[in-house]
Design a protein around this motif. Structure first.
Motif, PDB file in Angstrom:
ATOM      1  N   THR A 141      -4.309   1.471  -2.243  1.00  0.00           N
ATOM      2  CA  THR A 141      -4.414   0.174  -1.577  1.00  0.00           C
ATOM      3  C   THR A 141      -4.582  -0.979  -2.558  1.00  0.00           C
TER       4      THR A 141
ATOM      5  N   ALA B 291       0.876  -1.172   0.000  1.00  0.00           N
ATOM      6  CA  ALA B 291       0.000   0.000   0.000  1.00  0.00           C
ATOM      7  C   ALA B 291       0.912   1.220   0.000  1.00  0.00           C
TER       8      ALA B 291
ATOM      9  N   PRO C  29      -4.568  -2.238   4.851  1.00  0.00           N
ATOM     10  CA  PRO C  29      -4.201  -1.333   3.752  1.00  0.00           C
ATOM     11  C   PRO C  29      -4.655   0.110   3.972  1.00  0.00           C
TER      12      PRO C  29
END
Length: 301
Positions: free
Chosen positions: A72, A57, A134
């Motif tokens: 993400t 991420a 994320p």
């Protein structure tokens, strides 16, 4: 890279202006400006392009350090030329504390020294697996900056704190005998601390608890004593069960005899006596029954 590309363009433009001001060099100025422009745009393009791998991420930040977004999903993309990206690994991560080196495992620290409820010190080896959500990377960046800083200042410190806190509620023997329960309580401690930070606790493995040798000897003696107690208890229970079985059997036999005795009344006894005489007489035997005698005398023919 954005700053370098911008400086390159500025220098190229200044050079072009100087060349334009010089007679007979305007064509050269156009060529230099064109090449510089292409190079500058190319550099800006490459500095604005990024790829996000599976298990990553990214935080998008401005050149002043302000967070301006996050990525993400895996794939490629572009950001503004004045922005850059900070990558975080959101796959399963492992932190290990151990007293001995292991070539197969990267240690984040040495064994954790703890004190139990009785004030006895022990060394604990532990492995913790975790992962970052994320959508939590922006918050991580704002508070800790790089992932390395996040691990050293948050993850590692919290694990050590949890490992030192939980054993204080256990006595020495309980701590040695309650590994699964201790693991669960350390997991609960970390989950309570990490959930708000967007960190998932995947597993906690309490690999070893090492007390000094004299404490280990006392533990072994206590274990042996406990084993002997359990053995004696089992033997006692077996004896009690056997005794109860004999009592039940004796009571059953006594009850059977009582019922048999009650059933043998005088008429019944006389009838059985006569039946016996009859059976003996069937074989041609001579049966002599003296007057007043209740027994039998069998005289074969």
């Amino acid at each position: 890279m954005f700053v370098v590309a911008l400086l390159f363009l500025v220098v190229a433009i200044v050079a072009a202006i100087v060349l334009f001001a010089t007679p007979n060099r305007r064509s050269l100025a156009l060529g230099v400006t064109g090449i510089a422009g292409v190079l500058g745009v190319g550099m800006l393009f490459f500095t604005s392009f990024y790829t996000n791998d599976e298990g990553q991420a990214k935080v998008i930040r401005s050149f002043t350090g302000e967070v301006q977004g996050q990525v993400t999903e895996a794939g490629a993309g572009f950001h503004a030329p004045w922005q850059d990206t900070i990558s975080y690994d959101i796959r399963n991560q492992q932190v290990v504390f151990a007293g001995t080196e292991n070539d197969e495992v990267d240690l984040q620290g040495s064994q954790v020294t703890v004190q139990d409820r009785e004030g006895v010190s022990a060394n604990i080896d532990i492995s913790v697996r975790y992962s970052i959500k994320p959508d939590a990377v922006s918050a991580v960046y704002k508070q800790y900056g790089s992932q390395e800083n996040f691990i050293s200042k948050f993850i590692v410190n919290d694990i050590r704190a949890g490992v030192r806190t939980v054993p204080t509620a256990y006595g020495t023997l309980d701590l040695l005998n309650s590994r699964a329960k201790v693991e669960k309580e350390i997991t609960d401690y970390l989950e309570q601390r990490w959930t708000s930070k967007g960190v998932l606790v995947d597993s906690v493995s309490l690999q070893e608890i090492r007390y000094p040798e004299d404490v280990q000897k006392r533990f072994a003696d206590a274990q042996n004593a406990r084993t002997e107690v359990e053995k004696a208890k089992a033997e006692l229970e077996a004896t009690e069960v056997s005794a109860k079985q004999k009592i039940v059997q004796a009571e059953a036999e006594s009850e059977a005899n009582r019922k048999l005795a009650e059933s043998l009344t005088d008429p019944v006894l006389k009838q059985r006596y006569l039946d016996t005489l009859k059976e003996l007489g069937k074989g041609g035997n001579l049966v002599v029954v003296p007057d007043g005698f209740n027994g039998l005398v069998n005289v074969s023919k």
